[in-house]
Design an enzyme around this catalytic site. Structure first.
Site, PDB file in Angstrom:
ATOM      1  N   LYS A 166      40.624 113.168  66.545  1.00 55.67           N
ATOM      2  CA  LYS A 166      41.158 112.216  67.525  1.00 55.67           C
ATOM      3  C   LYS A 166      42.467 111.650  66.973  1.00 55.67           C
ATOM      4  O   LYS A 166      42.485 110.777  66.131  1.00 55.67           O
ATOM      5  CB  LYS A 166      40.156 111.089  67.782  1.00 55.67           C
ATOM      6  CG  LYS A 166      40.580 110.169  68.935  1.00 55.67           C
ATOM      7  CD  LYS A 166      39.486 109.184  69.320  1.00 55.67           C
ATOM      8  CE  LYS A 166      39.910 108.313  70.488  1.00 55.67           C
ATOM      9  NZ  LYS A 166      41.157 107.557  70.282  1.00 55.67           N
TER      10      LYS A 166
ATOM     11  N   ARG B 106      50.598 107.797  80.023  1.00 52.67           N
ATOM     12  CA  ARG B 106      49.338 107.682  80.744  1.00 52.67           C
ATOM     13  C   ARG B 106      49.369 106.492  81.683  1.00 52.67           C
ATOM     14  O   ARG B 106      48.863 106.531  82.792  1.00 52.67           O
ATOM     15  CB  ARG B 106      48.208 107.532  79.736  1.00 52.67           C
ATOM     16  CG  ARG B 106      46.847 107.341  80.337  1.00 52.67           C
ATOM     17  CD  ARG B 106      45.782 107.163  79.257  1.00 52.67           C
ATOM     18  NE  ARG B 106      44.465 106.981  79.828  1.00 52.67           N
ATOM     19  CZ  ARG B 106      44.071 105.848  80.385  1.00 52.67           C
ATOM     20  NH1 ARG B 106      44.896 104.807  80.445  1.00 52.67           N
ATOM     21  NH2 ARG B 106      42.866 105.731  80.894  1.00 52.67           N
TER      22      ARG B 106
HETATM   23  C1  LIG Z   1      41.272 115.312  78.607  1.00 56.95           C
HETATM   24  C2  LIG Z   1      40.232 114.406  78.006  1.00 56.95           C
HETATM   25  C3  LIG Z   1      39.876 113.312  79.018  1.00 56.95           C
HETATM   26  C4  LIG Z   1      38.983 115.179  77.691  1.00 56.95           C
HETATM   27  C5  LIG Z   1      40.796 113.812  76.742  1.00 56.95           C
HETATM   28  N1  LIG Z   1      41.266 112.560  76.774  1.00 56.95           N
HETATM   29  C6  LIG Z   1      41.815 112.011  75.665  1.00 56.95           C
HETATM   30  N2  LIG Z   1      42.272 110.723  75.781  1.00 56.95           N
HETATM   31  C7  LIG Z   1      41.745 109.979  76.954  1.00 56.95           C
HETATM   32  C8  LIG Z   1      41.699 108.543  76.666  1.00 56.95           C
HETATM   33  N3  LIG Z   1      42.955 108.013  76.241  1.00 56.95           N
HETATM   34  C9  LIG Z   1      43.224 106.700  76.500  1.00 56.95           C
HETATM   35  N4  LIG Z   1      44.407 106.195  76.068  1.00 56.95           N
HETATM   36  C10 LIG Z   1      44.684 104.907  76.334  1.00 56.95           C
HETATM   37  C11 LIG Z   1      43.777 104.089  77.013  1.00 56.95           C
HETATM   38  C12 LIG Z   1      42.575 104.650  77.427  1.00 56.95           C
HETATM   39  N5  LIG Z   1      42.310 105.959  77.160  1.00 56.95           N
HETATM   40  C13 LIG Z   1      43.720 108.781  75.278  1.00 56.95           C
HETATM   41  C14 LIG Z   1      43.542 110.251  75.320  1.00 56.95           C
HETATM   42  C15 LIG Z   1      41.898 112.768  74.454  1.00 56.95           C
HETATM   43  C16 LIG Z   1      42.468 112.320  73.258  1.00 56.95           C
HETATM   44  C17 LIG Z   1      42.498 113.164  72.145  1.00 56.95           C
HETATM   45  C18 LIG Z   1      43.139 112.687  70.892  1.00 56.95           C
HETATM   46  N6  LIG Z   1      43.551 111.427  70.805  1.00 56.95           N
HETATM   47  O1  LIG Z   1      43.298 113.471  69.941  1.00 56.95           O
HETATM   48  C19 LIG Z   1      41.928 114.473  72.246  1.00 56.95           C
HETATM   49  N7  LIG Z   1      41.916 115.326  71.177  1.00 56.95           N
HETATM   50  N8  LIG Z   1      41.371 114.879  73.411  1.00 56.95           N
HETATM   51  C20 LIG Z   1      41.363 114.083  74.495  1.00 56.95           C
HETATM   52  N9  LIG Z   1      40.817 114.578  75.634  1.00 56.95           N
END
Ligand SMILES: CC(C)(C)c1nc(N2CCN(c3ncccn3)CC2)c2cc(C(N)=O)c(N)nc2n1
Length: 332
Positions: A120, A141
């Site tokens: 992550k 985002r």
């Molecule tokens: C496409 C999905 C939904 C499965 C998804 N969503 C992610 N995130 C969502 C929430 N996010 C978020 N950011 C700000 C506020 C709320 N949620 C930040 C990214 C992922 C983040 C990472 C990472 N950081 O390495 C990762 N390897 N895979 C992800 N995969």
């Protein structure tokens, strides 16, 4: 030959050859971690291209590497709507909660679930749109539905390809981050200039992408890992791990550390392995992400209003221990 000795059409075709060569070199440098040529060779070709384009402005193309650093300072960022919302992510903080997540999913399916487990990355989520293989729009985002158009800043990030290896139209998402070394450099400069240092690499990356002057963003040595295909117009994948391979083949920078786990025991092994080594990584991570590997099963399990049912983040305890040590070093 001097630049002046070329006709415009000769200059145009030579410039395109240079662009293709430079694209291959930077792609190899940023995705296969195996530079094809020394930096000075790249720089010489880049300067040749700059001279040709300066002598014949009409031959410049918008995907030329010379156009990566934005021209004018923006008055503000325009808003963009994510047709497919950028969901947030449920997170858990203990193995017990992780086991409960797996149990909950398996309630619906008797067999063990195969997960794709990824680091992550501690950065900020970005959305990239490509048309016929060319980068056309990049956005933050935002609140998941409305983000900001930061195409100009994202064009300055070498790890984000301007042109894909195939002319596909695709929307992808990933994490923009500032490597630890770049973060240390930046804070040293800010201290030297009497500016407040950034608290952590994530804030530094966010602050850099919010710059209205792309030249400032370009100087921040940002990078990015791409982790999901949103629309599959021209590409096929049936699992998350396959999707990551497709993304890498297309020329995207994909984090090399992700593992397909057949069950939670293997997931635990991956967590143990990476919880300890996070200090050795060149970038910050704050946990691991488990994703049901089979994309059809993901769709079957669906999403709740804000988070996918088929994905969970396991967060590591914060690294404050390391920070305290650093503060002590600092006072000494
Ligand atoms: C496409 C999905 C939904 C499965 C998804 N969503 C992610 N995130 C969502 C929430 N996010 C978020 N950011 C700000 C506020 C709320 N949620 C930040 C990214 C992922 C983040 C990472 C990472 N950081 O390495 C990762 N390897 N895979 C992800 N995969």
């Amino acid at each position: 030959k001097l630049v002046e000795d070329y006709t415009q059409s000769e200059a145009a075709s030579l410039a395109q050859q240079l662009r293709d060569q430079l694209a291959d070199y930077s792609q190899a440098y940023y995705t296969q971690d195996a530079p094809l040529v020394e930096d000075h060779v790249y720089d010489e070709l880049y300067r040749d291209l700059e001279q040709l384009e300066a002598a014949f402005p009409v031959i410049v193309t918008n995907d030329s590497p010379t156009q990566k650093v934005g021209g004018q300072v923006l008055p503000g960022f325009t808003k963009v709507t994510h047709e497919i919302p950028m969901l947030s992510m449920g997170d858990v903080f203990s193995e017990a909660e992780l086991a409960a997540f797996d149990q909950r999913l398996r309630k619906n399916t008797a067999t063990e679930i195969e997960y794709n487990v990824e680091l992550k990355i501690d950065g900020l989520a970005i959305d990239l749109i490509y048309e016929k293989g060319r980068f056309v729009r990049g956005a933050t985002r935002g609140n998941g539905t409305i983000g900001e158009d930061i195409t100009q800043n994202l064009k300055t990030i070498k790890a984000i390809p301007q042109k894909l290896t195939r002319p596909v139209s695709i929307e992808v998402r990933g994490e923009c981050y500032m490597p630890k070394a770049a973060f240390a450099d930046l804070n040293q400069k800010r201290e030297a200039e009497g500016q407040a240092p950034f608290a952590n690499p994530r804030n530094a990356a966010a602050g850099s992408l919010r710059q209205l002057d792309a030249k400032v963003a370009a100087a921040r040595q940002l990078s990015a890992f791409i982790y999901t295909i949103v629309t599959f117009d021209d590409v096929q994948a049936t699992t998350q791990s396959e999707a990551l391979h497709v993304l890498a083949e297309l020329g995207f920078n994909v984090n090399p550390t992700s593992v397909v786990c057949q069950n939670m025991a293997e997931v635990q092994a991956f967590i143990e392995q990476y919880q300890g080594t996070r200090n050795d990584l060149a970038y910050g991570i704050d946990g691991v992400v488990l994703k049901v590997n089979d994309l059809a099963l993901q769709r079957q399990l669906g999403n709740t209003v804000k988070v996918p049912r088929w994905e969970i983040a396991y967060k590591f305890p914060p690294e404050e221990a390391e920070t305290v040590i650093r503060e002590i070093e600092w006072t000494v």
